[in-house]
Design a protein around this motif. Structure first.
Motif, PDB file in Angstrom:
ATOM      1  N   VAL A  14       0.876  -1.169   0.000  1.00 33.73           N
ATOM      2  CA  VAL A  14       0.000   0.000   0.000  1.00 33.73           C
ATOM      3  C   VAL A  14       0.913   1.218   0.000  1.00 33.73           C
ATOM      4  O   VAL A  14       1.674   1.429   0.947  1.00 33.73           O
ATOM      5  N   LEU A  15       0.867   1.988  -1.077  1.00 34.70           N
ATOM      6  CA  LEU A  15       1.723   3.174  -1.163  1.00 34.70           C
ATOM      7  C   LEU A  15       1.140   4.326  -0.350  1.00 34.70           C
ATOM      8  O   LEU A  15      -0.081   4.472  -0.252  1.00 34.70           O
ATOM      9  N   PRO A  16       2.014   5.159   0.205  1.00 32.81           N
ATOM     10  CA  PRO A  16       1.513   6.372   0.868  1.00 32.81           C
ATOM     11  C   PRO A  16       1.032   7.357  -0.190  1.00 32.81           C
ATOM     12  O   PRO A  16       1.303   7.196  -1.390  1.00 32.81           O
ATOM     13  N   ASP A  17       0.336   8.380   0.251  1.00 32.48           N
ATOM     14  CA  ASP A  17      -0.147   9.407  -0.665  1.00 32.48           C
ATOM     15  C   ASP A  17       0.883  10.507  -0.894  1.00 32.48           C
ATOM     16  O   ASP A  17       0.820  11.216  -1.906  1.00 32.48           O
ATOM     17  N   GLU A  18       1.811  10.646   0.042  1.00 30.75           N
ATOM     18  CA  GLU A  18       2.862  11.651  -0.105  1.00 30.75           C
ATOM     19  C   GLU A  18       4.025  11.281   0.804  1.00 30.75           C
ATOM     20  O   GLU A  18       3.870  10.526   1.764  1.00 30.75           O
ATOM     21  N   ILE A  19       5.190  11.832   0.456  1.00 30.27           N
ATOM     22  CA  ILE A  19       6.395  11.689   1.271  1.00 30.27           C
ATOM     23  C   ILE A  19       6.899  13.097   1.550  1.00 30.27           C
ATOM     24  O   ILE A  19       7.032  13.908   0.624  1.00 30.27           O
ATOM     25  N   ILE A  61       3.270  -0.419   5.659  1.00 28.22           N
ATOM     26  CA  ILE A  61       2.175   0.554   5.675  1.00 28.22           C
ATOM     27  C   ILE A  61       0.826  -0.158   5.747  1.00 28.22           C
ATOM     28  O   ILE A  61      -0.061   0.256   6.497  1.00 28.22           O
ATOM     29  N   GLU A  62       0.681  -1.239   5.008  1.00 31.09           N
ATOM     30  CA  GLU A  62      -0.560  -2.010   5.059  1.00 31.09           C
ATOM     31  C   GLU A  62      -0.835  -2.503   6.479  1.00 31.09           C
ATOM     32  O   GLU A  62      -1.954  -2.378   6.988  1.00 31.09           O
ATOM     33  N   ASP A  63       0.189  -3.053   7.133  1.00 29.08           N
ATOM     34  CA  ASP A  63       0.021  -3.578   8.488  1.00 29.08           C
ATOM     35  C   ASP A  63      -0.253  -2.478   9.509  1.00 29.08           C
ATOM     36  O   ASP A  63      -1.054  -2.656  10.424  1.00 29.08           O
ATOM     37  N   LYS A 101      -3.935  -1.141   9.088  1.00 31.23           N
ATOM     38  CA  LYS A 101      -5.033  -2.067   9.398  1.00 31.23           C
ATOM     39  C   LYS A 101      -5.722  -1.797  10.740  1.00 31.23           C
ATOM     40  O   LYS A 101      -6.963  -1.771  10.792  1.00 31.23           O
ATOM     41  N   PRO A 102      -5.002  -1.572  11.829  1.00 34.75           N
ATOM     42  CA  PRO A 102      -5.709  -1.296  13.098  1.00 34.75           C
ATOM     43  C   PRO A 102      -6.627  -0.072  13.021  1.00 34.75           C
ATOM     44  O   PRO A 102      -7.680  -0.052  13.653  1.00 34.75           O
ATOM     45  N   PHE A 103      -6.266   0.930  12.230  1.00 31.27           N
ATOM     46  CA  PHE A 103      -7.107   2.119  12.093  1.00 31.27           C
ATOM     47  C   PHE A 103      -8.383   1.803  11.334  1.00 31.27           C
ATOM     48  O   PHE A 103      -9.437   2.383  11.594  1.00 31.27           O
ATOM     49  N   ILE A 150      -8.676   4.056  17.747  1.00 33.13           N
ATOM     50  CA  ILE A 150      -7.271   4.096  18.161  1.00 33.13           C
ATOM     51  C   ILE A 150      -6.578   5.342  17.625  1.00 33.13           C
ATOM     52  O   ILE A 150      -7.039   5.964  16.665  1.00 33.13           O
ATOM     53  N   ILE A 151      -5.466   5.695  18.255  1.00 34.30           N
ATOM     54  CA  ILE A 151      -4.755   6.907  17.842  1.00 34.30           C
ATOM     55  C   ILE A 151      -3.327   6.636  17.374  1.00 34.30           C
ATOM     56  O   ILE A 151      -2.678   7.517  16.831  1.00 34.30           O
ATOM     57  N   ALA A 152      -2.817   5.407  17.587  1.00 32.97           N
ATOM     58  CA  ALA A 152      -1.449   5.106  17.175  1.00 32.97           C
ATOM     59  C   ALA A 152      -1.314   3.619  16.884  1.00 32.97           C
ATOM     60  O   ALA A 152      -2.012   2.794  17.448  1.00 32.97           O
ATOM     61  N   SER A 153      -0.389   3.314  15.982  1.00 33.28           N
ATOM     62  CA  SER A 153      -0.090   1.929  15.625  1.00 33.28           C
ATOM     63  C   SER A 153       1.424   1.814  15.503  1.00 33.28           C
ATOM     64  O   SER A 153       2.060   2.648  14.859  1.00 33.28           O
ATOM     65  N   PHE A 154       1.995   0.806  16.148  1.00 32.96           N
ATOM     66  CA  PHE A 154       3.433   0.626  16.138  1.00 32.96           C
ATOM     67  C   PHE A 154       3.787  -0.715  15.527  1.00 32.96           C
ATOM     68  O   PHE A 154       3.103  -1.710  15.773  1.00 32.96           O
TER      69      PHE A 154
END
Length: 145
Positions: free
Chosen positions: A28-33, A101-103, A106-108, A114-118
């Motif tokens: 899953v690509l990000p939308d921007e860097i 990024i995909e992983d 997923k929690p969101f 939730i507010i954070a994923s590590f």
């Protein structure tokens, strides 16, 4: 759900390129860097503007800070430039697994409250080899599947 990857960098264009290549290889690509460069030289500037931005499948917002903002202000600046709903904060020497990024997203999707994923991490040497038992870092920071 829009995703921004931010990457602070300082005088390490080869590491930055390697990390960007792993971002581009995501399932899953990000939308921007967003890249915040505190380098004194223009080597990273030339690489990003003349090579990496041209071949990137993702738009790159590049900022070369002169004078340097230093780490905390550079990162704060990048968060302010990010337009994503989610931000993945990397450093120039943080190559990531292809499904990172995909992983992390997923929690969101599964739990919008939730507010954070590590993610899990491994520590590697400059030659790319894994430092044995570096996975203990995950246990020390209470990272679990």
């Amino acid at each position: 759900m829009k995703i921004t990857v931010i990457i602070p960098t300082y005088e390490r264009p080869d590491f930055l390129r390697e990390t960007l290549e792993t971002v581009w290889a995501q399932t899953v690509l990000p939308d921007e860097i967003v890249i915040g460069d505190d380098s004194k030289s223009d080597i990273t500037d030339d690489l990003v503007n003349n090579v990496l931005s041209v071949i990137s499948p993702v738009p790159i917002k590049y900022f070369h800070h002169k004078p340097s903002l230093l780490e905390v202000k550079n990162v704060d600046f990048q968060y302010k430039q990010a337009t994503g709903d989610l931000v993945l904060h990397l450093h120039d020497d943080d190559p990531i697994y292809p499904n990172c990024i995909e992983d992390l997203r997923k929690p969101f999707l599964d739990h919008p409250e939730i507010i954070a994923s590590f993610g899990l991490q491994r520590v590697i040497n400059e030659d790319g080899s894994y430092i044995e038992n570096s996975e203990i870092v995950n246990k020390d920071y209470f990272r679990t599947p």
